[in-house]
Enzyme design. Structure first.
Site, PDB file in Angstrom:
ATOM      1  N   GLY A  61       0.677  -1.225  -0.225  1.00  0.00           N
ATOM      2  CA  GLY A  61      -0.034  -0.001   0.039  1.00  0.00           C
ATOM      3  C   GLY A  61       1.005   0.978  -0.066  1.00  0.00           C
ATOM      4  O   GLY A  61       2.149   1.124  -0.224  1.00  0.00           O
ATOM      5  N   ASN A  62       0.207   2.481   0.380  1.00  0.00           N
ATOM      6  CA  ASN A  62       1.142   3.398   0.498  1.00  0.00           C
ATOM      7  C   ASN A  62       0.328   4.325   1.732  1.00  0.00           C
ATOM      8  O   ASN A  62      -0.660   4.117   2.376  1.00  0.00           O
ATOM      9  CB  ASN A  62       0.764   4.333  -0.779  1.00  0.00           C
ATOM     10  CG  ASN A  62      -0.371   4.566  -1.437  1.00  0.00           C
ATOM     11  OD1 ASN A  62      -1.296   5.276  -0.705  1.00  0.00           O
ATOM     12  ND2 ASN A  62      -0.735   4.081  -2.572  1.00  0.00           N
ATOM     13  N   ARG A  63       0.959   5.617   1.809  1.00  0.00           N
ATOM     14  CA  ARG A  63       0.666   6.468   3.035  1.00  0.00           C
ATOM     15  C   ARG A  63      -0.514   7.469   2.736  1.00  0.00           C
ATOM     16  O   ARG A  63      -0.854   8.253   3.675  1.00  0.00           O
ATOM     17  CB  ARG A  63       1.983   7.359   3.355  1.00  0.00           C
ATOM     18  CG  ARG A  63       3.162   6.500   3.659  1.00  0.00           C
ATOM     19  CD  ARG A  63       4.405   7.343   3.977  1.00  0.00           C
ATOM     20  NE  ARG A  63       5.512   6.416   4.193  1.00  0.00           N
ATOM     21  CZ  ARG A  63       5.843   5.892   5.249  1.00  0.00           C
ATOM     22  NH1 ARG A  63       5.153   5.741   6.386  1.00  0.00           N
ATOM     23  NH2 ARG A  63       7.110   5.167   5.282  1.00  0.00           N
TER      24      ARG A  63
END
Length: 216
Positions: free
Chosen positions: A21-23
């Site tokens: 995923g990412n932030r």
């Protein structure tokens, strides 16, 4: 007016426990949904995993998804009848080629993952965009920001692209504030100084509506 907005990250499962995923938190996309609704638009908000509550406005329909493939399916369904598209989500470019049915156990000093490319939601839908539809993309860059954003605008058939730089303090993922630069195909640039994401959203919506009116 009908508006499609994508927001938040996508999570690409690796096994039943882990994901890539990412932030992204979805704050900017959700703020845009609220700002468009305040202008009377009917909004479909396609949201990746986010801790944010669904917007309360009855003008906003929130569709929760997890993966890039799910986001594409939901966005494509809404895009056909939407007048404005805003791609604010941070979609994973790649996903694991194989999703393990059971939790991957630790063994050895390294683990090699094979990744395959996800569908490019904005570019794919951009190929289908009709002349009367208006598309806005987001670009989060760390180097050669303006050049990369301009390239994305052309490749994905955007009318405007909103550039975030991770080098700007208080901008980008996780913050309640943002600082953006908006570019169009003619090379015009509009800068939004650091302010709350709600204020940035209101400014962006005003700009989008004005540009759409001028070109349609």
């Amino acid at each position: 007016m009908r508006v499609l907005i994508t927001a938040g990250p996508t999570y690409e499962p690796l096994d039943p426990v882990r994901f890539l995923g990412n932030r992204s938190t979805g704050k900017m996309g959700y703020a845009l949904a609220e700002a468009f609704a305040a202008e009377g638009a009917e909004v479909t908000l396609v949201s990746g995993p986010s801790q944010l509550a669904d917007p309360a406005s009855p003008r906003i329909r929130t569709v929760r998804v997890e993966t890039a493939a799910e986001m594409f399916e939901a966005a494509a369904a809404a895009a056909e009848t939407a007048d404005v598209w805003v791609f604010a989500a941070a979609v994973a470019d790649y996903r694991p080629a194989h999703v393990a049915a059971e939790k991957i156990k630790k063994s050895g000093d390294t683990l090699t993952l094979e990744l395959v490319k996800n569908v490019d939601i904005a570019a794919t839908l951009g190929q289908r965009k009709r002349a009367e539809q208006f598309a806005v993309g987001f670009a989060l860059e760390t180097t050669n920001e303006l050049a990369h954003a301009q390239g994305k605008l052309q490749r994905k058939n955007f009318d405007l692209v909103v550039l975030n730089s991770l080098r700007d303090a208080g901008a980008g993922f996780g913050h309640d504030t943002n600082k953006v630069t908006v570019l169009d195909a003619a090379g015009q640039i509009v800068n939004f100084e650091l302010q709350s994401k709600a204020d940035v959203a209101r400014g962006l919506v005003s700009l989008i509506l004005a540009r759409r009116a001028a070109t349609h």
